[in-house]
Design a protein around this motif. Structure first.
Motif, short mmCIF file in Angstrom:
data_model
loop_
_atom_site.label_atom_id
_atom_site.label_comp_id
_atom_site.label_asym_id
_atom_site.label_seq_id
_atom_site.Cartn_x
_atom_site.Cartn_y
_atom_site.Cartn_z
N ILE A 34 -61.74 -30.75 -1.44
CA ILE A 34 -60.88 -29.67 -0.96
C ILE A 34 -60.47 -28.76 -2.12
O ILE A 34 -60.56 -27.52 -2.03
CB ILE A 34 -59.63 -30.25 -0.26
CG1 ILE A 34 -60.02 -30.98 1.02
CG2 ILE A 34 -58.62 -29.13 0.05
CD1 ILE A 34 -58.88 -31.77 1.63
N GLU A 35 -60.04 -29.36 -3.20
CA GLU A 35 -59.58 -28.58 -4.35
C GLU A 35 -60.70 -27.76 -4.98
O GLU A 35 -60.47 -26.68 -5.52
CB GLU A 35 -58.95 -29.52 -5.39
CG GLU A 35 -57.65 -30.16 -4.90
CD GLU A 35 -57.13 -31.22 -5.84
OE1 GLU A 35 -57.93 -31.70 -6.69
OE2 GLU A 35 -55.92 -31.56 -5.75
N ASN A 36 -61.94 -28.28 -4.87
CA ASN A 36 -63.08 -27.58 -5.48
C ASN A 36 -63.65 -26.48 -4.59
O ASN A 36 -64.23 -25.52 -5.10
CB ASN A 36 -64.19 -28.58 -5.82
CG ASN A 36 -63.80 -29.51 -6.95
OD1 ASN A 36 -62.95 -29.18 -7.77
ND2 ASN A 36 -64.41 -30.68 -6.99
N ASN B 89 -55.18 -16.56 5.75
CA ASN B 89 -54.49 -17.79 5.36
C ASN B 89 -54.73 -18.85 6.44
O ASN B 89 -54.44 -18.61 7.62
CB ASN B 89 -52.99 -17.55 5.19
CG ASN B 89 -52.69 -16.64 4.02
OD1 ASN B 89 -53.29 -16.76 2.96
ND2 ASN B 89 -51.76 -15.72 4.20
N ILE B 90 -55.27 -20.00 6.05
CA ILE B 90 -55.62 -21.03 7.03
C ILE B 90 -54.91 -22.35 6.70
O ILE B 90 -54.41 -22.55 5.59
CB ILE B 90 -57.14 -21.27 7.09
CG1 ILE B 90 -57.65 -21.81 5.74
CG2 ILE B 90 -57.87 -20.00 7.49
CD1 ILE B 90 -59.10 -22.27 5.80
N LYS B 91 -54.90 -23.21 7.69
CA LYS B 91 -54.33 -24.55 7.54
C LYS B 91 -55.32 -25.55 8.14
O LYS B 91 -55.79 -25.35 9.27
CB LYS B 91 -52.97 -24.65 8.23
CG LYS B 91 -52.20 -25.92 7.94
CD LYS B 91 -50.79 -25.83 8.55
CE LYS B 91 -49.96 -27.06 8.26
NZ LYS B 91 -48.59 -26.96 8.84
N ASN B 92 -55.64 -26.59 7.40
CA ASN B 92 -56.63 -27.58 7.84
C ASN B 92 -56.00 -28.96 7.97
O ASN B 92 -55.21 -29.38 7.12
CB ASN B 92 -57.80 -27.66 6.86
CG ASN B 92 -58.64 -26.40 6.85
OD1 ASN B 92 -58.54 -25.56 7.74
ND2 ASN B 92 -59.47 -26.26 5.83
N ILE C 294 -52.64 -29.11 -1.20
CA ILE C 294 -52.48 -30.32 -0.40
C ILE C 294 -51.00 -30.49 -0.10
O ILE C 294 -50.19 -30.70 -1.02
CB ILE C 294 -53.00 -31.57 -1.15
CG1 ILE C 294 -54.43 -31.37 -1.63
CG2 ILE C 294 -52.88 -32.81 -0.27
CD1 ILE C 294 -55.46 -31.27 -0.56
N ILE C 295 -50.61 -30.43 1.17
CA ILE C 295 -49.18 -30.48 1.50
C ILE C 295 -48.76 -31.81 2.14
O ILE C 295 -47.57 -32.10 2.22
CB ILE C 295 -48.79 -29.32 2.44
CG1 ILE C 295 -49.58 -29.37 3.74
CG2 ILE C 295 -48.99 -27.99 1.75
CD1 ILE C 295 -49.15 -28.31 4.75
N ILE D 244 -55.26 -35.77 5.76
CA ILE D 244 -54.86 -34.83 4.72
C ILE D 244 -54.57 -33.50 5.42
O ILE D 244 -55.34 -33.08 6.29
CB ILE D 244 -55.97 -34.61 3.67
CG1 ILE D 244 -56.36 -35.93 2.99
CG2 ILE D 244 -55.54 -33.59 2.63
CD1 ILE D 244 -57.61 -35.83 2.15
N ILE D 245 -53.47 -32.87 5.08
CA ILE D 245 -53.17 -31.52 5.57
C ILE D 245 -53.13 -30.60 4.36
O ILE D 245 -52.46 -30.90 3.36
CB ILE D 245 -51.85 -31.47 6.34
CG1 ILE D 245 -51.90 -32.42 7.56
CG2 ILE D 245 -51.54 -30.04 6.79
CD1 ILE D 245 -50.60 -32.48 8.33
N ALA D 246 -53.87 -29.51 4.45
CA ALA D 246 -53.95 -28.58 3.32
C ALA D 246 -53.95 -27.14 3.83
O ALA D 246 -54.45 -26.85 4.92
CB ALA D 246 -55.22 -28.85 2.51
#
Length: 457
Positions: free
Chosen positions: A379-381, A414-417, A388-389, A404-406
Motif C-alpha cells: 500500500i505504501e509503495n 481522494n479515496i478510501k480503501n 494507514i488509518i 487494513i483501512i487506508a
C-alpha cells in the motif's frame, strides 16, 4: 487396515488419528451412494494388560452407548454401527464434513469478541443437550469441535472420554476411581484428579474462549500459584462483562463456575442482548423539543439513507477453480478480466462507478501476520499519498482474517480503501473495497454484506 472391509460393508480409506485405546479411520460405506464417508474407530489398546484392556473396552462401549443416546441431535455424530469382528471391536459413526476449530483459532491471532461470544454460545447450546442426558464429555477442545461445511453449525465429536453421571453423584458426592482423561490446558484440576463434574466441561469451553480472544494456547497461559486463577486479561482488548464471564467459567474451584451449561449460555446472552435505554427526562422537555426532534431525525435519515441497491436483488459469482462464491447486488457490473501480476480475478463495480470491490488471489505460504505486513508495504509503495488509518481482525467465512483501512489518492480523487485478507492453504485471498471518500460510508454496508457472503471451500 487400509483397504480392509469391515463386515463386508465399511472400507477403510486412511488413518486420521490414534490414541491410547483406539485408532480412527476415514472409511466409505460401500452399500450406499455418495456421499458415503464415515468414521471407523478401531479398538486397539497399546497395552495387553488385562486392566488396560478392560478399561479400553469399557470406554469404547460407553462411546457407542452415548452416541446412540445422543446421536439423533443434528450437532452430534450419529452412530451407524457397533461391531465385533473376531477379536476386533469397531464403532462406525457419521462423518462430519467440515473443519475443526483448530483451523479457526491459530496461535498468535486474537479473534474479535463478537465472534468469540457467538462461538461459545453455539458450543454451549450443544453441551446443554449432552448434559441433559447426564453425560460429561471430558475432552472438549478445538480438535473435538467441528464446523459443518454445509450449514456452518458447530458439531461436538469424539465421545470416547465421556463419563455418565448416575443420580447418586448429583449431590455433593463425587464418582470414585474415575479415570483422568482430557487434554492438558482444557482439563480442570478436579478432572485431572479423576473427579469430573458438569462444570468441568464449562471450564473447557471457557478456556477455548480465552484461547480465541488472546490467540494463546491454554498450556502457555500463566496461573496464579496462590489462587489457581488463569492470568490472561493483560493487554487484551475485551469488555469487562465478557472477561468476567470467562473468568467465572474457568474458576479454579468447580463450585465457583457456572454449574450448568444453560446458566453459562444465559450469561453470554445477557452480554450480546444488552439493550439501550432512554434516560429519564422531565416530560416538559419532550413537549418543548418534540417538533425539533422529529425534524432533526428526518434530516439525519435523509442524509444517511442507504442508496437502493438493485431493489435488494442479488446475483452469485462462482469460481470453481478457486472454490469461491460471493453474492453481490444484481445491478453491479461484473468484470472478470484477470491480472496475473496482482492476482485479481474479479471486480464488482457500482452502477455509477462510485465504488468497487476487488477479489485477488495469490500464492503465499507464510503467516497471516506477515502477509498483513507485506500488504502494508505494498500500500505504501503503490497507493499515492497513502495513510494507514486503522488495522484490525476480521472473520472471513468462519476463519481468521485481517483488515487494513487506508486513505490515498487516485489521480485527483481522494479515496478510501478497506482491505480484508485471509489465508487458505498456500493461497492468500485479498478483498478490497474502494470508494471516493465522499461515497465510502454510503456503500460500505453493501460491501460488508458482500464480504460476509463470501464462501471459500
Amino acid at each position: 487396515m487400509i483397504d480392509r472391509i469391515i463386515t463386508g460393508r465399511y472400507k477403510i480409506i486412511k488413518n486420521i488419528g490414534k490414541g491410547s485405546f483406539g485408532t480412527t479411520y476415514l472409511a466409505i460405506d460401500t452399500q450406499i451412494p455418495e456421499p458415503n464417508e464415515c468414521i471407523v474407530k478401531h479398538f486397539t489398546p497399546s497395552s495387553k494388560d488385562p486392566e488396560v484392556l478392560k478399561k479400553a473396552k469399557e470406554l469404547f462401549e460407553r462411546e457407542a452407548k452415548t452416541l446412540n443416546q445422543l446421536g439423533k441431535h443434528p450437532q452430534i455424530p450419529m452412530l451407524l454401527a457397533h461391531i465385533q469382528e473376531n477379536q476386533d471391536f469397531f464403532i462406525v459413526q457419521e462423518y462430519i464434513a467440515g473443519h475443526d476449530l483448530t483451523q479457526e483459532l491459530p496461535n498468535g491471532v486474537p479473534i474479535s469478541e463478537k465472534f468469540v461470544i457467538q462461538l461459545l454460545k453455539n458450543i454451549l447450546e450443544v453441551l446443554i443437550v449432552i448434559h441433559e442426558q447426564e453425560v460429561i464429555h471430558r475432552d472438549l477442545n478445538p480438535g473435538n469441535i467441528r464446523r459443518r461445511i454445509k450449514n456452518k453449525e458447530i458439531v461436538i465429536i469424539d465421545f470416547g472420554a465421556v463419563k455418565e453421571i448416575s443420580t447418586q453423584y448429583l449431590g455433593n458426592q463425587q464418582p470414585q476411581n474415575a479415570t483422568s482423561i482430557g487434554t492438558p490446558g482444557y482439563r480442570p484440576k478436579e478432572q485431572t484428579d479423576g473427579n469430573p463434574v458438569f462444570s468441568s466441561d464449562i471450564y473447557a469451553v471457557g478456556m477455548i474462549g480465552i484461547q480465541a480472544i488472546t490467540g494463546i494456547h491454554p498450556i502457555n497461559l500463566s496461573v496464579d500459584s496462590r489462587t489457581g486463577k488463569v492470568i490472561w486479561r493483560n493487554d487484551i482488548k475485551v469488555s469487562n462483562k465478557f472477561a468476567d464471564v470467562l473468568d467465572k467459567m474457568v474458576s479454579y474451584h468447580h463450585q465457583d463456575r457456572y454449574l450448568t451449561a444453560k446458566s453459562a449460555l444465559t450469561a453470554l446472552e445477557s452480554i450480546s442482548h444488552t439493550k439501550w435505554k432512554l434516560p429519564k427526562i422531565n416530560p416538559l422537555f419532550w413537549k418543548v423539543t418534540f417538533t425539533g426532534l422529529v425534524m432533526t431525525i428526518a434530516v439525519v435519515l435523509f442524509l444517511n439513507r442507504r442508496l437502493p441497491e438493485c431493489g435488494g436483488k442479488l446475483a452469485i459469482y462462482q469460481n470453481t477453480e478457486y472454490n469461491l462464491n460471493i453474492k453481490y447486488p444484481e445491478c453491479w457490473q461484473r468484470d472478470e478480466s484477470a491480472e496475473p501480476f496482482s492476482g485479481k480475478i474479479l471486480t464488482l463495480i457500482q452502477p455509477q462507478e462510485n465504488a468497487k470491490l476487488i477479489i485477488s488471489i495469490s500464492p503465499y505460504s507464510g503467516t497471516l501476520d506477515n502477509y498483513q505486513k507485506l500488504h502494508i508495504q505494498d500500500i505504501e509503495n503503490h497507493l499515492e499519498a497513502a495513510d494507514i488509518i486503522e488495522q484490525g481482525t476480521h472473520i472471513v467465512d468462519n476463519k481468521p482474517g485481517r483488515t487494513i483501512i487506508a486513505t490515498g489518492k487516485n489521480g485527483d480523487e481522494n479515496i478510501k480503501n478497506f482491505y480484508v485478507m485471509t489465508l487458505r492453504g498456500n493461497k492468500a485471498y485479498l478483498i478490497t473495497y474502494s470508494a471516493a471518500i465522499a461515497d465510502y460510508d454510503k456503500f460500505l454496508p453493501t460491501a460488508e454484506k458482500m464480504i460476509q457472503s463470501l464462501e471459500l471451500q
